[in-house]
Design an enzyme around this catalytic site. Structure first.
Site, PDB file in Angstrom:
ATOM      1  N   THR A  32      30.193  -1.565 -22.742  1.00 30.79           N
ATOM      2  CA  THR A  32      29.704  -1.113 -21.427  1.00 30.79           C
ATOM      3  C   THR A  32      30.331   0.264 -21.166  1.00 30.79           C
ATOM      4  O   THR A  32      31.134   0.420 -20.250  1.00 30.79           O
ATOM      5  CB  THR A  32      30.097  -2.109 -20.314  1.00 30.79           C
ATOM      6  OG1 THR A  32      31.503  -2.425 -20.463  1.00 30.79           O
ATOM      7  CG2 THR A  32      29.299  -3.385 -20.380  1.00 30.79           C
ATOM      8  N   THR A  70      33.003  -6.270 -19.825  1.00 33.61           N
ATOM      9  CA  THR A  70      33.419  -5.947 -18.455  1.00 33.61           C
ATOM     10  C   THR A  70      32.208  -5.374 -17.726  1.00 33.61           C
ATOM     11  O   THR A  70      31.739  -4.290 -18.072  1.00 33.61           O
ATOM     12  CB  THR A  70      34.560  -4.907 -18.494  1.00 33.61           C
ATOM     13  OG1 THR A  70      35.589  -5.409 -19.361  1.00 33.61           O
ATOM     14  CG2 THR A  70      35.125  -4.641 -17.114  1.00 33.61           C
ATOM     15  N   CYS A  78      39.159   1.244 -22.222  1.00 29.46           N
ATOM     16  CA  CYS A  78      39.073   0.379 -21.036  1.00 29.46           C
ATOM     17  C   CYS A  78      39.584   1.013 -19.745  1.00 29.46           C
ATOM     18  O   CYS A  78      38.827   1.160 -18.793  1.00 29.46           O
ATOM     19  CB  CYS A  78      39.810  -0.933 -21.300  1.00 29.46           C
ATOM     20  SG  CYS A  78      38.944  -1.952 -22.506  1.00 29.46           S
ATOM     21  N   LYS A 103      37.610   4.085 -18.130  1.00 28.73           N
ATOM     22  CA  LYS A 103      36.234   3.748 -17.723  1.00 28.73           C
ATOM     23  C   LYS A 103      36.233   2.693 -16.608  1.00 28.73           C
ATOM     24  O   LYS A 103      35.425   2.766 -15.686  1.00 28.73           O
ATOM     25  CB  LYS A 103      35.419   3.309 -18.935  1.00 28.73           C
ATOM     26  CG  LYS A 103      35.211   1.821 -19.113  1.00 28.73           C
ATOM     27  CD  LYS A 103      34.227   1.499 -20.197  1.00 28.73           C
ATOM     28  CE  LYS A 103      34.472   0.142 -20.822  1.00 28.73           C
ATOM     29  NZ  LYS A 103      34.443  -1.016 -19.967  1.00 28.73           N
TER      30      LYS A 103
HETATM   31  N1  LIG Z   1      38.288  -2.952 -26.599  1.00 25.36           N
HETATM   32  C1  LIG Z   1      39.096  -3.578 -25.783  1.00 25.36           C
HETATM   33  O1  LIG Z   1      40.313  -3.508 -25.914  1.00 25.36           O
HETATM   34  C2  LIG Z   1      38.547  -4.420 -24.665  1.00 25.36           C
HETATM   35  C3  LIG Z   1      39.416  -5.302 -23.983  1.00 25.36           C
HETATM   36  C4  LIG Z   1      38.914  -6.067 -22.942  1.00 25.36           C
HETATM   37  C5  LIG Z   1      37.574  -5.930 -22.559  1.00 25.36           C
HETATM   38  N2  LIG Z   1      36.764  -5.045 -23.224  1.00 25.36           N
HETATM   39  C6  LIG Z   1      35.368  -4.959 -22.805  1.00 25.36           C
HETATM   40  O2  LIG Z   1      34.591  -5.687 -23.753  1.00 25.36           O
HETATM   41  C7  LIG Z   1      33.327  -5.027 -23.972  1.00 25.36           C
HETATM   42  C8  LIG Z   1      33.175  -4.695 -25.438  1.00 25.36           C
HETATM   43  O3  LIG Z   1      34.136  -3.738 -25.800  1.00 25.36           O
HETATM   44  P1  LIG Z   1      34.445  -3.367 -27.321  1.00 25.36           P
HETATM   45  O4  LIG Z   1      35.603  -2.447 -27.304  1.00 25.36           O
HETATM   46  O5  LIG Z   1      34.510  -4.608 -28.127  1.00 25.36           O
HETATM   47  O6  LIG Z   1      33.098  -2.564 -27.692  1.00 25.36           O
HETATM   48  P2  LIG Z   1      32.693  -1.944 -29.088  1.00 25.36           P
HETATM   49  O7  LIG Z   1      32.004  -0.687 -28.787  1.00 25.36           O
HETATM   50  O8  LIG Z   1      33.859  -1.942 -30.025  1.00 25.36           O
HETATM   51  O9  LIG Z   1      31.637  -2.993 -29.697  1.00 25.36           O
HETATM   52  C9  LIG Z   1      30.385  -3.247 -29.163  1.00 25.36           C
HETATM   53  C10 LIG Z   1      29.487  -3.781 -30.280  1.00 25.36           C
HETATM   54  O10 LIG Z   1      28.280  -4.251 -29.689  1.00 25.36           O
HETATM   55  C11 LIG Z   1      27.201  -3.923 -30.553  1.00 25.36           C
HETATM   56  N3  LIG Z   1      25.945  -3.982 -29.804  1.00 25.36           N
HETATM   57  C12 LIG Z   1      25.466  -3.097 -28.870  1.00 25.36           C
HETATM   58  N4  LIG Z   1      24.300  -3.532 -28.374  1.00 25.36           N
HETATM   59  C13 LIG Z   1      24.021  -4.715 -28.987  1.00 25.36           C
HETATM   60  C14 LIG Z   1      22.964  -5.654 -28.872  1.00 25.36           C
HETATM   61  N5  LIG Z   1      21.959  -5.479 -28.025  1.00 25.36           N
HETATM   62  N6  LIG Z   1      23.001  -6.755 -29.668  1.00 25.36           N
HETATM   63  C15 LIG Z   1      24.018  -6.963 -30.551  1.00 25.36           C
HETATM   64  N7  LIG Z   1      25.040  -6.096 -30.675  1.00 25.36           N
HETATM   65  C16 LIG Z   1      25.059  -4.998 -29.908  1.00 25.36           C
HETATM   66  C17 LIG Z   1      27.576  -2.547 -31.076  1.00 25.36           C
HETATM   67  O11 LIG Z   1      26.876  -2.225 -32.257  1.00 25.36           O
HETATM   68  C18 LIG Z   1      29.089  -2.718 -31.307  1.00 25.36           C
HETATM   69  O12 LIG Z   1      29.374  -3.185 -32.606  1.00 25.36           O
HETATM   70  C19 LIG Z   1      33.316  -3.823 -23.030  1.00 25.36           C
HETATM   71  O13 LIG Z   1      32.715  -4.178 -21.830  1.00 25.36           O
HETATM   72  C20 LIG Z   1      34.804  -3.560 -22.813  1.00 25.36           C
HETATM   73  O14 LIG Z   1      35.049  -2.923 -21.586  1.00 25.36           O
HETATM   74  C21 LIG Z   1      37.215  -4.310 -24.270  1.00 25.36           C
END
Ligand SMILES: NC(=O)c1ccc[n+]([C@@H]2O[C@H](COP(=O)([O-])OP(=O)(O)OC[C@H]3O[C@@H](n4cnc5c(N)ncnc54)[C@H](O)[C@@H]3O)[C@@H](O)[C@H]2O)c1
Length: 434
Positions: free
Chosen positions: A86, A121, A258, A261
């Site tokens: 996101t 998120t 995180c 954003k």
């Molecule tokens: N990275 C962190 O430390 C963390 C911690 C807590 C919460 N979050 C939250 O979790 C969420 C994910 O973060 P992240 O860091 O894992 O993201 P990321 O960018 O590492 O991974 C997202 C994945 O989703 C895939 N994707 C996108 N659209 C898709 C779809 N329609 N179908 C299937 N796959 C799809 C992308 O190809 C990518 O591999 C965000 O909202 C983030 O704010 C992240």
């Protein structure tokens, strides 16, 4: 239980790996074909300690599967976790296009009752829109829940197995029961609440962490003016059990995918509900300024004329640390990248080293120099600029550094070096708030 995890990023891949390790059958779906191909043979798309072992072990045990097909996975699953990104839009709001696409595709492939659980998120209020999209496309029963993720990159597996708390956001007793059962082998307190409160817990937690960082930086900046030592001040403050020391460290500001954003998105959410989150606007402003303050320190330490725009022309600088924090190769919103861009703008020549994040950085900064180790970066440079506090940088041989630097100048963006020792050795040392 059979589960689908949508999104094989930091959150999705770790969630899939941990739930498969706990004995569930897990399908992990991503739209990135190359990523899925690599994962099928156990190749992890980013650096995260222990994750590769977990993934390989569970592929072998036939509990973990990777696919680009919702059709192959969703109909078999009792729970679908949505873990897509996101990211922020230019105006600070969260870009929810991946999320809506993932929910729509999930809904189209439902064949029996399924619990769609959002781990991404997402701004409070959008859960109603997501449900509406799902209702439009689903041919079978489903329910929605929110179970926000609190893992930290670098310790993601450990955090997922032993979280401080598991938040389960849904009013449905059936959905609560499913999620409680699924999380039974995982430690941590359970907080059961409605969807909105669950999402608010996530935003408020990240907002408070960011607030602690900006508070520490504000105090550090004041210490510089007063001639006090921020390390001692925050040690004294943090020893109060009501406050704690965690995240109360001064530096070059918070970064990563995180905190920046989520702070901006939270301010937007506040505006949407006609509430001005004044404190968070200040937190964000302090964070932005902290980078500029650091640039000023570098210019001053190198005797550069502050009035002249290109005043670091001809200076060769070694930057240690590119990742937004240690133990990850993630450079999203990394203060280091922002600082390097400012320094390049001032015509400095940069040589950088990071234990894990150089490959990612080369994609956005192809024209700076990279070295195989820290000493290689420091050789013949006008200053050492430390930005990411990798533990191995603490072990560097300062005598050797003194010999190989052209000028013995250390600008320490994390207060990592022992101030007395570096000054004894004859370095010119500039830290934060001391
Ligand atoms: N990275 C962190 O430390 C963390 C911690 C807590 C919460 N979050 C939250 O979790 C969420 C994910 O973060 P992240 O860091 O894992 O993201 P990321 O960018 O590492 O991974 C997202 C994945 O989703 C895939 N994707 C996108 N659209 C898709 C779809 N329609 N179908 C299937 N796959 C799809 C992308 O190809 C990518 O591999 C965000 O909202 C983030 O704010 C992240």
């Amino acid at each position: 239980m059979t589960l689908t995890v949508i999104g094989a990023g930091y959150v999705g891949l770790v969630t899939a790996a941990v739930f498969s390790q706990l004995g569930n059958k897990v399908y992990c779906v991503d739209i990135d074909q190359k990523r899925v191909q690599d994962l099928k043979i156990g190749k992890i798309p980013f650096f995260e300690p222990s994750l590769a072992d977990y993934v390989k072990r569970n592929i072998k045990a036939k509990r973990l599967f990777f696919t680009t097909s919702y059709k192959e996975s969703v109909p078999k699953s009792k729970v679908v976790f949505i873990c897509v990104g996101t990211p922020p839009k230019n105006n600070g709001e969260a870009d929810l296009s991946y999320l809506f696409a993932a929910v729509e595709e999930t809904a189209k492939n439902l064949t029996t009752y399924t619990l769609i659980t959002i781990k991404s998120t997402i701004p409070i209020g959008f859960e109603d829109d997501l449900e509406e999209v799902a209702r439009k496309h689903a041919k079978s029963k489903f329910e929605f829940a929110s179970s926000p993720e609190f893992l930290r990159e670098g310790t993601a597996i450990e955090d997922t197995l032993h979280p401080d708390r598991i938040v389960i956001g849904t009013d449905s007793k059936k959905a609560q029961k499913i999620l409680l059962e699924l999380h039974a082998p995982i430690s941590g307190n359970r907080i059961i609440t409605d969807i909105r409160s669950a999402q608010l817990i996530k935003y408020a937690s990240n907002a408070l962490l960011a607030t602690k960082v900006s508070f520490a930086n504000d105090i550090a900046n004041l210490c510089e003016k007063m001639g006090a030592d921020v390390e001692k001040v925050l040690e004294g403050v943090g020893q109060d059990k009501r406050i704690g020391r965690s995240f109360l460290y001064p530096g070059v500001g918070y970064g990563g995918s995180c905190l920046p954003k989520d702070v901006l998105a939270f301010i937007s959410i506040g505006q949407f509900f006609d509430y001005d989150l004044t404190l968070l606007r200040a937190v964000d402003a302090i964070n932005e300024k902290q980078i500029l303050r650091f640039i000023t320190k570098i210019r001053k330490a190198l005797g550069a004329d502050e009035e002249k725009r290109k005043n670091l022309e001809g200076k060769k600088l070694a930057v240690l640390g590119l990742a937004f924090k240690p133990n990850t190769d993630d450079i999203r919103e990394s203060p280091s990248i922002k600082i390097i861009k400012h320094l390049l703008d001032l015509k400095a020549q940069i040589t950088a080293y990071d234990p894990q994040a150089m490959e990612n950085t080369k994609k956005i900064l192809p024209d700076i120099n990279y070295t195989k180790d820290a000493y290689g970066a420091l050789n013949g440079k006008d200053a050492l600029i430390l930005i990411t506090e990798w533990p191995q940088f603490r072990e560097l041989d300062l005598d050797r550094i003194k010999k190989i630097l052209k000028a013995p100048i250390i600008i320490d963006g994390r207060n990592m070096f022992d101030i007395n020792r570096v000054r004894q050795l004859g370095f010119k040392y500039v830290g934060i708030g001391r």
